[in-house]
Design an enzyme around this catalytic site. Structure first.
Site: not given
Lengths: 473, 555
Positions: A40, A182-183, A268, A443
């Site tokens: 899966l 791209g990514i 890609a 912070h």
């Protein structure tokens, strides 16, 4: 040949598909899940998001260790045992897919391995290793995903790889061309670069990660300028496979005059939907010429009892979008009156540093004619960023000036993707700049930069010169 | 030249009727008023007649089709024009239609220059707001076209918004907008003028085609002045319409999901939260408010839940367990009138007032008059019903509240100044209620004749929709059969109905003796929202008095 009769069949067990199946099962629907893979998880778990993140983790640690030498700690050159790296990546994948398979059994979702194709409006035939299974169903959810686009002019060669090939990690090429800025291309480039490859990136458009705003990408460009050779507004015109390498010729603004030799070429350039591969038309479902399936806001196709989700219903092709769509589809099958109705879907490039954005980009706000104002907090002004050696970063919030409500946000920098969730929640909840500015952020954190950006918009910033100070007397 | 005219379904007074018989075949020559098809509605079957004499060129409906006003029924070649028919026009749209004119006609030659007509033949149609589901005074929220724009068929002209949905009014034909009659913010209803559209006429192409054949032709007539078929408005995709661009609706994802579940358009909800944020409670109170609003449209009034009528489902019983059975479908009239009766029964608070009228004198007068009628061979008989109609008309004039209907919003009463009375007639197909108009202005003879005609029509299933519309009050007489009293159901939008049972001779005390008098039982059911008990009693007494002494009518 076996036969199964079920209330719901989900075709595709990627994040969208398994989420739909599990949700349906939890709502009491008898569900069968079909996938060509034995495990899966689909592309995301097996050959996408997850293994790439395992490798990016490795890359990040290598880079940080190297960097530490300038702060007085030297580890020496890393030695890389590629087999072990690969084994670790595979173990990450198998841990997750095993987990899924356990959850599937727990929910009594029947899994049928094999290639599923519709044979009618209520029947599906699955051809797998163990023979053919005919599934007759009351409802179906098509979640068959997408696959990488291949370019016709590039020869078939072991050395030409797509994202799946890149994740196999057969070897570490000396010089690799990433085709597409791209990514996916940049993430894999980051990994191979950390492992020792020299990376060239070629992009046809004038910007890496074209969907993101220019100011965000500019910060990214600065951090990679010494590691990647980026050729924008340039395209590949041919690839010649020779014994000693792949000779690539270019054309365009940054094109080298002569063909350049590469050990590997990673293609890609995008992904294409698998809508045409499941015989949807046989079931009466219309698929457009590119392979997308049109659905309504309840994820219903033109056939009322057949739904479609994920990459094959349209952009953005992102796992988290598919998961939510899968839930909606399952809930609608269970009789709930739910709709896929988000205000925003986040995008993250898990490069080093990360780029992340959600809601409208400035580009989109401009196109839509929205009266907006962007407030950017540079990480160079963040104590935590300086202390963490992560000053290459920017947090930008985009507000609707008519309502002061947040409509978008983008970040670039270390862990940007982890911090994006707050901005997404703010958009969904309709928070305005004051709400964000008055929310106390811890912070020192990088996350604090979101509150500070809102203070810039509000004119209450004290960690930077305040250009609005005099106006707000 | 030949002109094929379209025969459209006229106003039937019904939303949709079913074609049960086609009475003609292609090629049949018809006179005006000859039946083209027979249709059946919930009230009766009726014939749709040819509007003019001519020859059937094409039949555009089939048995079983549902048709409504404006449906294309058939194409006919009108008789006067088929006389000037000519082979010369082959090539125009007539070509596809079998040549069926019984007589061949001489070629009509004219000298009109063809070129002049080709360029100028256009027709202008007025586009009106189509049936928008009964909503009145709907807001125009957007004008989608401007004067001079060219539009295609079905292209949106203006966007209307009701409290339920927004919809575009589509253009019925392709053409050019020559005038825009609406502005944003206008309120419109069905039939309001939207735009004037100049359409390229069919005639223009006919001319071009005939020109090619270089045959002399008559001056092309303007496109037949058939009203443009009204395309139904196109509702926006409900979910698409509700999707708001980010930033417009201030509501969190969970609130948006809740709104989706109830189908609430969040742009209509006022946010009570900080800075106008819509919170869950806002959606819930909006839904509550919407549910509590009076919704008196017939469609919603009977819907279980909306009217608050939640009843137990009837138990399913297998009667064959107890003996032999036969299953017989309800007649069409039964099936269709059932829901109306049910609605009237459950939505109108009924009270029935009983009364007895002494009709001894009336009956003796009636019998005398019938002897006269027979002698004069008038061809009709006066029935007791006619006197009852006169008595009711008189009572309605005396008590105008009975001659009213409740307005759609339940806020006012609409008093009618006319006196049309519906008569419930038992027919082999079921109960129908033809209406006799202006009963107050008609004499007993005229009413008797009309009643005879209308009853015959009803029994033959020949009533037209118009024959059954406009009643103010209904009389249901079972006197010919028997019974002492019954409780009739008010025939909405009437507010009362008079039931008449069988008259009987009864002993009546006249102050000294018991006298045999012929007594007629009356049962007056009324809508208690409109009429109170005392008024009903007075109305019933008024009828009783008139029937007891017909001279009252002339007072």
């Amino acid at each position: 040949m076996s036969e199964i009769k079920t209330q719901l069949v989900v075709l595709g067990a990627g994040p969208g598909g398994y989420s739909a199946a599990f949700r349906a099962a939890d709502l009491g629907i008898d569900t069968v899940l079909v996938d060509a893979r034995a495990n899966l998880g689909g592309v995301c778990l097996n050959v996408g998001c997850i293994p790439s993140k395992a490798l990016l983790h490795v890359a990040k640690v290598i880079k940080e260790a190297k960097h530490l030498s300038s702060h007085g700690v030297s580890f020496g050159e890393p030695t890389i045992d590629l087999d072990k790296v690969r084994d670790w990546k595979d173990s990450v994948v198998s841990q997750l897919t095993k987990g899924l398979s356990g959850m599937s059994k727990m929910r009594k979702v029947e899994f049928v391995q094999g290639l599923g194709k519709f044979t009618g409006s209520n029947t599906l035939e699955v051809t797998g290793d163990k023979g053919t299974t005919t599934i007759s169903f009351d409802n179906a959810i098509i979640a068959a995903g997408s696959e990488p686009v291949s370019l016709p002019f590039i020869p078939e060669d072991d050395r030409v790889i797509d994202s799946t090939g890149a994740l196999e990690m057969k070897d570490i090429p000396g010089k690799m061309l990433v085709l597409g800025g791209g990514i996916i291309g940049l993430e894999m480039g980051t990994v191979y670069n950390a492992l020792g490859s020299q990376i060239d990136v070629v992009e046809f458009l004038d910007q890496l990660i074209p969907a993101a705003d220019k100011d965000i990408v500019k910060v990214y460009n600065k951090t990679i300028k010494d590691t990647f050779n980026v050729m924008l507004e340039t395209k590949v015109t041919g690839v010649e496979a020779k014994k000693d390498g792949l000779y690539v010729s270019f054309e365009g603004k940054k094109a080298p005059a002569e063909p350049v030799r590469y050990d590997k070429v990673l293609v890609a350039v995008g992904r294409k939907p698998n809508g045409k591969l499941v015989g949807a038309d046989v079931a009466g479902v219309s698929v457009d010429e590119r392979g997308f399936i049109n659905v309504d806001k309840q994820m219903r196709t033109n056939v009322p009892h057949i739904f479609a989700i994920g990459d094959l219903v349209g952009q953005p092709m992102l796992a988290h979008k598919a998961v939510h769509e899968g839930h909606v589809a399952a809930e609608v099958v269970a009789g709930k009156k739910h709709f896929f109705d988000p205000k925003c879907i986040p995008s993250v490039a898990y490069t080093e540093p990360e780029l992340a954005w959600v809601g409208l980009t400035e580009k989109e706000a401009k196109e839509q004619g929205i009266n907006y104002e962007a407030a950017s907090f540079p990480w160079a002004a963040s104590g935590r960023a300086i202390a963490s050696d992560a000053t290459d970063g920017l947090t930008k919030l985009i507000f609707d000036k008519d309502t002061d409500r947040i409509i978008g946000g983008a970040m670039v920098g270390t862990n940007a993707g982890e911090m994006l969730g707050e901005i997404g929640l703010a958009i969904e909840m309709g928070a305005d700049a004051e709400d964000i500015a008055l929310t106390i952020h811890a912070h020192p954190t990088l996350n604090e930069s979101i509150g500070l950006a809102a203070e810039i918009y509000e004119g209450s910033i004290t960690d930077l010169p305040n250009p609005k100070a005099n106006k707000k007397k | 030249m030949s002109d094929i005219k379209e025969v459209l379904v006229p106003d039937l007074g019904e939303d949709s009727v079913e074609v049960i018989e086609i009475c003609v075949a292609v090629g049949d020559s018809l006179d005006a008023e000859d039946s083209i098809v027979t249709v059946e509605s919930d009230k009766a079957s009726m014939d749709i007649p040819a509007p003019f004499a001519g020859v059937i060129a094409e039949i555009c409906v089939a048995v079983g089709d549902k048709i409504s006003e404006g449906t294309l029924l058939a194409k006919m070649k009108s008789a006067d024009e088929s006389a000037t028919d000519t082979d010369a026009v082959s090539g125009n749209e007539v070509e596809a239609i079998p040549e069926v004119a019984p007589e061949s006609a001489p070629v009509a030659e004219v000298s009109a220059p063809v070129s002049e007509t080709t360029s100028t033949v256009t027709s202008t149609i007025e586009v009106t707001v189509p049936d928008i589901g009964g909503d009145e005074n709907v807001d125009v929220i957007e004008i989608l076209v401007a004067v001079g724009d060219t539009v295609d068929v079905e292209e949106g002209l203006v966007t209307l918004e009701t409290d339920k949905a927004s919809m575009d009014v589509p253009s019925p034909q392709a053409g050019k907008i020559t005038a825009m009659h609406l502005n944003v913010g206008d309120k419109v209803s069905e039939g309001s003028l939207v735009v004037t559209l100049e359409t390229a006429s069919v005639a223009a192409s006919i001319v071009e085609q005939t020109q090619e054949n270089s045959v002399p032709v008559t001056t092309p007539v303007e496109a037949p002045a058939v009203p443009a078929p009204k395309a139904p408005p196109v509702p926006h995709h409900p979910s698409a319409a509700a999707i708001q661009p980010s930033g417009k609706v201030h509501a969190s994802p969970s609130v948006r999901r809740l709104a989706r579940e109830f189908g609430v358009d969040l742009t209509l909800v006022n946010g009570s939260g900080n800075k106008g944020r819509i919170v869950k409670e806002d959606v819930q109170s909006y839904v509550k408010y919407e549910l509590s609003r009076p919704k008196l449209t017939p469609a919603t009034a009977t819907t279980a839940g909306e009217g608050g009528l939640q009843v137990l489902a009837a138990p399913k019983v297998d009667f064959s367990k107890f003996g032999e059975i036969e299953e017989k479908p309800l007649t069409r009239i039964q099936k269709l009138s059932g829901p109306n009766l049910h609605r009237n029964w459950v939505t109108i608070p009924h009270v029935t007032q009983f009364e007895e009228a002494d009709i001894t004198e009336m009956e003796s007068f009636r019998k005398e008059q019938n002897v006269v009628c027979e002698k004069r061979k008038l061809g009709f008989k006066i029935t007791p019903l006619v006197f009852m109609m006169k008595a009711v008309a008189d009572a309605l004039q005396a008590y105008p509240t009975f001659n009213s209907s409740l307005s759609g919003d339940g806020e006012s009463l609409i008093i009618k100044k006319y006196f049309h009375i519906g008569i419930a007639v038992d027919t082999p197909n079921g109960l129908v209620v033809p209406v006799v108009r202006d009963v107050d202005q008609k004499g007993v003879h005229e009413l008797s004749k009309e009643l005879m005609d209308i009853s015959a029509k009803a029994r033959d299933g020949k009533l037209k929709a118009a024959d059954m519309q406009g009643s103010c009050f209904t009389i249901s007489s079972l006197g010919g059969i028997g019974g002492t009293a019954f409780t009739p159901i008010v025939n909405a939008p009437d507010v009362a109905i008079l039931g008449v049972s069988k008259s009987e001779i009864k002993p009546k005390w006249n102050g000294k003796d018991f006298e045999p008098r012929l007594m007629l039982p009356l049962s007056l059911s009324y809508d208690h929202r409109v009429i109170d008990g005392a008024l009903a009693a007075r109305f019933a007494v008024h009828i009783k008095n008139v029937l007891g002494d017909l001279r009252q009518i002339i007072l």
